[in-house]
Design an enzyme around this catalytic site. Sequence first.
Site, PDB file in Angstrom:
ATOM      1  CB  CYS A 116      34.072  45.303  73.191  1.00  0.00           C
ATOM      2  SG  CYS A 116      33.943  43.591  73.717  1.00  0.00           S
ATOM      3  CG  HIS A 257      37.674  46.605  74.238  1.00  0.00           C
ATOM      4  ND1 HIS A 257      37.136  46.346  75.472  1.00  0.00           N
ATOM      5  CD2 HIS A 257      37.593  45.440  73.546  1.00  0.00           C
ATOM      6  CE1 HIS A 257      36.742  45.078  75.525  1.00  0.00           C
ATOM      7  NE2 HIS A 257      37.022  44.508  74.366  1.00  0.00           N
ATOM      8  CG  ASN A 287      36.930  41.699  76.920  1.00  0.00           C
ATOM      9  OD1 ASN A 287      36.140  42.609  77.148  1.00  0.00           O
ATOM     10  ND2 ASN A 287      37.099  41.168  75.717  1.00  0.00           N
TER      11      ASN A 287
HETATM   12  O1  UT7 Z   1      36.449  41.947  73.265  1.00  0.00           O
HETATM   13  C1  UT7 Z   1      36.488  41.884  71.887  1.00  0.00           C
HETATM   14  C2  UT7 Z   1      36.401  40.521  71.355  1.00  0.00           C
HETATM   15  N1  UT7 Z   1      37.349  39.553  71.805  1.00  0.00           N
HETATM   16  C3  UT7 Z   1      38.689  39.606  71.554  1.00  0.00           C
HETATM   17  O2  UT7 Z   1      39.224  40.585  71.131  1.00  0.00           O
HETATM   18  C4  UT7 Z   1      39.455  38.354  71.755  1.00  0.00           C
HETATM   19  C5  UT7 Z   1      40.319  38.079  70.547  1.00  0.00           C
HETATM   20  N2  UT7 Z   1      41.024  36.796  70.596  1.00  0.00           N
HETATM   21  C6  UT7 Z   1      41.974  36.524  71.531  1.00  0.00           C
HETATM   22  O3  UT7 Z   1      42.249  37.303  72.413  1.00  0.00           O
HETATM   23  C7  UT7 Z   1      42.743  35.226  71.376  1.00  0.00           C
HETATM   24  O4  UT7 Z   1      42.416  34.652  70.140  1.00  0.00           O
HETATM   25  C8  UT7 Z   1      42.458  34.197  72.529  1.00  0.00           C
HETATM   26  C9  UT7 Z   1      43.051  34.687  73.831  1.00  0.00           C
HETATM   27  C10 UT7 Z   1      40.954  33.981  72.666  1.00  0.00           C
HETATM   28  C11 UT7 Z   1      43.096  32.864  72.192  1.00  0.00           C
HETATM   29  O5  UT7 Z   1      44.526  33.036  72.028  1.00  0.00           O
HETATM   30  P1  UT7 Z   1      45.244  32.508  70.720  1.00  0.00           P
HETATM   31  O6  UT7 Z   1      46.673  32.781  70.884  1.00  0.00           O
HETATM   32  O7  UT7 Z   1      44.543  33.092  69.537  1.00  0.00           O
HETATM   33  O8  UT7 Z   1      45.024  30.957  70.807  1.00  0.00           O
HETATM   34  P2  UT7 Z   1      44.279  29.980  69.759  1.00  0.00           P
HETATM   35  O9  UT7 Z   1      42.809  30.178  69.822  1.00  0.00           O
HETATM   36  O10 UT7 Z   1      44.937  30.076  68.423  1.00  0.00           O
HETATM   37  O11 UT7 Z   1      44.623  28.579  70.380  1.00  0.00           O
HETATM   38  C12 UT7 Z   1      45.978  28.089  70.458  1.00  0.00           C
HETATM   39  C13 UT7 Z   1      45.987  26.836  71.283  1.00  0.00           C
HETATM   40  C14 UT7 Z   1      44.910  25.847  70.877  1.00  0.00           C
HETATM   41  O12 UT7 Z   1      45.440  24.554  71.040  1.00  0.00           O
HETATM   42  P3  UT7 Z   1      46.002  23.713  69.789  1.00  0.00           P
HETATM   43  O13 UT7 Z   1      44.849  23.604  68.841  1.00  0.00           O
HETATM   44  O14 UT7 Z   1      47.128  24.543  69.224  1.00  0.00           O
HETATM   45  O15 UT7 Z   1      46.434  22.426  70.391  1.00  0.00           O
HETATM   46  C15 UT7 Z   1      43.822  26.055  71.890  1.00  0.00           C
HETATM   47  O16 UT7 Z   1      43.033  24.903  72.093  1.00  0.00           O
HETATM   48  O17 UT7 Z   1      45.712  27.168  72.642  1.00  0.00           O
HETATM   49  C16 UT7 Z   1      44.644  26.359  73.124  1.00  0.00           C
HETATM   50  N3  UT7 Z   1      43.914  27.111  74.135  1.00  0.00           N
HETATM   51  C17 UT7 Z   1      44.271  27.098  75.425  1.00  0.00           C
HETATM   52  N4  UT7 Z   1      45.255  26.469  76.079  1.00  0.00           N
HETATM   53  C18 UT7 Z   1      45.357  26.679  77.415  1.00  0.00           C
HETATM   54  C19 UT7 Z   1      42.837  27.922  73.968  1.00  0.00           C
HETATM   55  N5  UT7 Z   1      42.479  28.444  75.155  1.00  0.00           N
HETATM   56  C20 UT7 Z   1      43.352  27.938  76.075  1.00  0.00           C
HETATM   57  C21 UT7 Z   1      43.493  28.104  77.465  1.00  0.00           C
HETATM   58  N6  UT7 Z   1      44.502  27.470  78.099  1.00  0.00           N
HETATM   59  N7  UT7 Z   1      42.669  28.901  78.188  1.00  0.00           N
END
Ligand code: UT7
Length: 330
Positions: A116, A257, A287
Amino acid sequence: MKLAWPIELVSTGVCLPDRVVLNDHLAETVDTSDEWIVQRTGISQRRWSAEGQSTLALATDASREALKAADATPQDLDAIVVATITPEHPLPATATLLQAELGCGWIPAYDMAAACSGFVWALLNACQHVVCGMAERVLVVGAECLTTITDMQDRATCILFGDAAGAVVLRKTDDPDKGILAARWGADGDRGRLIMIPAGGSKHPASHTTIDERMHYMKMAGREVYKFAVTQMEEVIRETCADAGVSIDDVKLIVPHQSNLRIIESACKRAGLSMERVLVNIDRYGNTSAASVPVALHEALQSGRCAPGDLVLLVAFGAGLTWGSALLRI
Ligand code: UT7
C-alpha cells in the site's frame, strides 16, 4: 527528510472497473453484514475487475488518461514505474508490458513492491531520476487486481479489497512555487509477516498443497496492522511537516492510503487534523493498495479539493510493514 525537488505533477488518470460490489453481496457468501462492514471499515462498496481485466489492463487505461490530460504522447516519457503487489505475471515486471502496450519505445520500466506504500515509494523513486537528470518526464502508476489474491472465504479480508489503477505524469519544473518539500519512507521487516501471501515464492512454490491450503491468498493480522497504521500514520504526518518546516495547519489536503476509515479518522485526530482536510473515498472503492493514493489524488484534483499553490500531503502504510509520505506544493 527536507527536500527541495523541482517536480511538477503534470496530470493524473484513473481506471475503476465498472462492476460495483455492495456489502450485501459479500454477506451472501461469508458471515458478515453491511452494518458490520460500514461500522468497522467505512466501506459501502468496492469495484471488482471483469473477467480478463487484469492489472495491466487497468494500468494501461489509467496511464492513457494521464497522458492525454498531460497532452503528452507515450514517446514523451523517459521512464515508467509501476507500484503493484498483483503484477500481470511474476515475471517480467508489469511496467515493461505497460511500456509496450503504450508504445513508449525502449525506456526503462520497472515495478515497485511496497504494497500500500508502493505508489508513494514509486513517486519518490521516479522523482529521484528527474532530480539526478536521468529523466525529465516519468509515468508513475499504482495498479492492483486485489481480487486475484483475496480469499473470498475469509470474512476478515474479503470485505476490504477492491481493484483499481491510478497514474501520474510528473516532470521537472522551473516553477519555484512547485515541488516536493519533504518525504519519509521506511520499513519494519520484523513485522513483515503480519500481511503476507505465504505461497508462490521460493519458500513455498506453487503445488497442489499450497493451493489446497489456500496459501496463495493474502493473510492479514488485522488488529496488529490496525494499531501500527494509526500510530505510524500520525507520526509520519507530523514528521513530514516538521521536516519541511511547515505547520500541519498549512497543509490544504491530506491524501491518505484508504485502508480503513477508522484508521484515517484516529490518525488524523491525533495529528490535530479535522476531517474536512482529508480526502476519503474508501466508502466507494475499499482498499485498493498501491492504487489507493493515486486514485484519491486524482479525485482531489478533479473535485477542486486542492489547487495550484496548495500544500498536499500524501501518506501511506502497508505490508512490509512499510510507510511513506510526500509533501507536495502542487
Ligand atoms: O492496507 C494496509 C493494511 N491493512 C489495513 O490497514 C487493515 C487494518 N485492519 C483493519 O482495518 C481491521 O483490523 C479489520 C477491518 C480488518 C478488522 O476490524 P477489527 O475491528 O479490528 O475487528 P477484529 O479483527 O478485532 O475482529 C472483531 C470481531 C471478531 O469476532 P470475535 O472474535 O470478537 O467474536 C471477528 O471474528 O469481528 C469479527 N469479524 C467480523 N464480523 C463480521 C471479523 N471480520 C468480520 C466481518 N463481519 N467481515
